[in-house]
Structures are given as C-alpha cells and as structure tokens.
Design a protein around this motif. Structure first.
Motif, PDB file in Angstrom:
ATOM      1  N   GLY A 208     -69.932   9.331   1.546  1.00  0.00           N
ATOM      2  CA  GLY A 208     -69.912  10.615   2.236  1.00  0.00           C
ATOM      3  C   GLY A 208     -69.034  11.672   1.604  1.00  0.00           C
ATOM      4  O   GLY A 208     -69.426  12.838   1.516  1.00  0.00           O
ATOM      5  N   TRP A 209     -67.853  11.318   1.124  1.00  0.00           N
ATOM      6  CA  TRP A 209     -66.963  12.330   0.540  1.00  0.00           C
ATOM      7  C   TRP A 209     -67.556  12.911  -0.739  1.00  0.00           C
ATOM      8  O   TRP A 209     -67.410  14.099  -1.008  1.00  0.00           O
ATOM      9  CB  TRP A 209     -65.565  11.758   0.315  1.00  0.00           C
ATOM     10  CG  TRP A 209     -65.465  10.766  -0.819  1.00  0.00           C
ATOM     11  CD1 TRP A 209     -65.623   9.411  -0.745  1.00  0.00           C
ATOM     12  CD2 TRP A 209     -65.186  11.071  -2.186  1.00  0.00           C
ATOM     13  NE1 TRP A 209     -65.473   8.845  -1.987  1.00  0.00           N
ATOM     14  CE2 TRP A 209     -65.198   9.850  -2.900  1.00  0.00           C
ATOM     15  CE3 TRP A 209     -64.928  12.247  -2.891  1.00  0.00           C
ATOM     16  CZ2 TRP A 209     -64.966   9.775  -4.269  1.00  0.00           C
ATOM     17  CZ3 TRP A 209     -64.694  12.177  -4.251  1.00  0.00           C
ATOM     18  CH2 TRP A 209     -64.717  10.945  -4.925  1.00  0.00           C
ATOM     19  N   LYS A 210     -68.255  12.074  -1.523  1.00  0.00           N
ATOM     20  CA  LYS A 210     -68.894  12.578  -2.742  1.00  0.00           C
ATOM     21  C   LYS A 210     -70.021  13.542  -2.394  1.00  0.00           C
ATOM     22  O   LYS A 210     -70.217  14.567  -3.067  1.00  0.00           O
ATOM     23  CB  LYS A 210     -69.459  11.414  -3.565  1.00  0.00           C
ATOM     24  CG  LYS A 210     -68.419  10.536  -4.200  1.00  0.00           C
ATOM     25  CD  LYS A 210     -69.087   9.424  -4.977  1.00  0.00           C
ATOM     26  CE  LYS A 210     -68.095   8.419  -5.520  1.00  0.00           C
ATOM     27  NZ  LYS A 210     -68.774   7.311  -6.208  1.00  0.00           N
ATOM     28  N   LYS A 211     -70.765  13.220  -1.351  1.00  0.00           N
ATOM     29  CA  LYS A 211     -71.878  14.089  -0.959  1.00  0.00           C
ATOM     30  C   LYS A 211     -71.371  15.397  -0.363  1.00  0.00           C
ATOM     31  O   LYS A 211     -71.977  16.453  -0.579  1.00  0.00           O
ATOM     32  CB  LYS A 211     -72.821  13.347  -0.031  1.00  0.00           C
ATOM     33  CG  LYS A 211     -73.574  12.280  -0.819  1.00  0.00           C
ATOM     34  CD  LYS A 211     -74.568  11.536  -0.023  1.00  0.00           C
ATOM     35  CE  LYS A 211     -75.258  10.551  -0.972  1.00  0.00           C
ATOM     36  NZ  LYS A 211     -75.637   9.329  -0.320  1.00  0.00           N
ATOM     37  N   ARG A 212     -70.269  15.363   0.357  1.00  0.00           N
ATOM     38  CA  ARG A 212     -69.694  16.614   0.862  1.00  0.00           C
ATOM     39  C   ARG A 212     -69.261  17.503  -0.302  1.00  0.00           C
ATOM     40  O   ARG A 212     -69.476  18.720  -0.289  1.00  0.00           O
ATOM     41  CB  ARG A 212     -68.526  16.328   1.803  1.00  0.00           C
ATOM     42  CG  ARG A 212     -68.979  15.858   3.181  1.00  0.00           C
ATOM     43  CD  ARG A 212     -67.836  15.799   4.187  1.00  0.00           C
ATOM     44  NE  ARG A 212     -66.804  14.824   3.832  1.00  0.00           N
ATOM     45  CZ  ARG A 212     -66.886  13.520   4.074  1.00  0.00           C
ATOM     46  NH1 ARG A 212     -67.949  13.014   4.662  1.00  0.00           N
ATOM     47  NH2 ARG A 212     -65.901  12.707   3.731  1.00  0.00           N
ATOM     48  N   LEU A 213     -68.659  16.908  -1.311  1.00  0.00           N
ATOM     49  CA  LEU A 213     -68.265  17.659  -2.506  1.00  0.00           C
ATOM     50  C   LEU A 213     -69.504  18.210  -3.230  1.00  0.00           C
ATOM     51  O   LEU A 213     -69.529  19.383  -3.625  1.00  0.00           O
ATOM     52  CB  LEU A 213     -67.454  16.757  -3.441  1.00  0.00           C
ATOM     53  CG  LEU A 213     -66.936  17.387  -4.730  1.00  0.00           C
ATOM     54  CD1 LEU A 213     -65.986  18.537  -4.423  1.00  0.00           C
ATOM     55  CD2 LEU A 213     -66.240  16.332  -5.579  1.00  0.00           C
TER      56      LEU A 213
END
Length: 195
Positions: A169-174
């Motif tokens: 999730g954090w990679k996709k938010r970035l």
C-alpha cells in the motif's frame, strides 16, 4: 465497457469511422464504430509489464485480444513490454502480432526503460491500450499521449480492487502521487470488467 469522461475524451480513429454515443449508468459513452465499415489497418499499441507467462493472466488475455483484433477487425495490434527470462520461449503465443521487448533498468517490477517511450513516440499507433498499472508503462503512455495528441485507454485488470491497493500500500500511495493518478485521470477511457 468504455466510459469516456467527456465529449472531448472520445476515441478518435482514422478513416471513416463515426462516433456513436449512448448513456450507460448516467455517463455518456462514445464508441467508434460503424456497422457498414471496418477501419483500414488501424494500429493499436498494447502496453503490459511482460509479454510472457510472468504477466500471469494478462499474457493470456492480451494475446487472445490481439489475435481476435487481427482476425476480425482489420486492426494491427502491436505489443510493448519488458523482456524477461521467458520472453523468447513464449514469443510464439503472440502469433503474427508484433512484439517489442525492452530491457528494464532498475527494479524489473517497475519496468523502467527509456527505450519504451522512444518506441511509443516513433510508432504510428492511433491508440494505446494500457494493460495494468503501477509501472513505467503508465508514465510512458501518458507522455506518448501528451506528445502525440492521441488517446489511450486503461484496463486495470483488478489492480484497483481494495485488496490489490492494500498490497504494498505505501508504494502504491507514492506511485499514485507521482504518476498513477495523472495517468488514470488523463485516460480517454477506463475499461472495467467488474463492478
């Protein structure tokens, strides 16, 4: 299942194809079709992360779509994907569809290759069909559209489902902030297969 965002987001095809529109779920949908004519060798570029079995279901669905378009609509699909360890062994599954493979630089899952954007810009594709999200192909297809003035459509293939968004999730938010939201918002059409 193509939902255009506005009348200006119509897919424009060469030749004598006309526009047809109708309302689906309150959205005006523009389809390029004419029951009396077929396009004359319209070129459609397909971007996907891999043209081999490493793409999973994308490999099967997109190679089948390319074959059907070649056989029944007079279009000439052309694939743009990253080279991987199975590319050579799986090349025959594409039949006579032209497949352009690029060597990724950096993490192979992101698929960065400056040669991809150069190839798209030099292509004579009237339309790009982007299969999947979260890779450099999203950036390249957006840049291609901006430079050429030609449209692209996106088939997310489940990559916007809640469980998929939660995975890394954090990679996709970035990625959403850096490029993916712009790519989605600028698409002429988002092709969804499920509610």
């Amino acid at each position: 299942n193509c939902i255009a965002r506005s009348r200006d987001a119509r897919l424009r095809c060469p030749g004598s194809w006309g526009y047809m529109s109708k309302r689906i779920f309150g959205q005006e949908v523009f389809l390029t079709s004419d029951s009396t004519k077929q396009p004359s060798q319209m070129r459609i570029g397909f971007t996907l992360p891999s043209a081999s079995r490493l793409a999973g279901g994308l490999h099967t669905s997109v190679s089948s779509l390319a074959g059907a378009l070649r056989a029944h609509s007079g279009t000439r699909p052309e694939v743009y994907a990253m080279r991987d360890r199975h590319s050579a062994a799986d090349a025959a599954t594409w039949g006579s569809t032209a497949v352009n493979l690029f060597h990724p630089q950096g993490p192979s899952t992101f698929g960065y290759s400056p040669a991809l954007l150069n190839a798209l810009i030099q292509s004579d594709a009237a339309l790009l069909h982007c299969h999947g999200l979260w890779t450099y192909a999203s950036i390249a297809s957006h840049a291609w559209s901006h430079r050429s003035g030609r449209p692209y459509l996106i088939s997310p293939h489940g990559m916007l489902d809640p469980w998929a968004l939660a995975n890394s999730g954090w990679k996709k938010r970035l990625a959403r902030f850096a490029f993916q939201d712009r790519h989605l918002n600028s698409a002429a059409c988002i092709h969804v297969l499920c509610p």
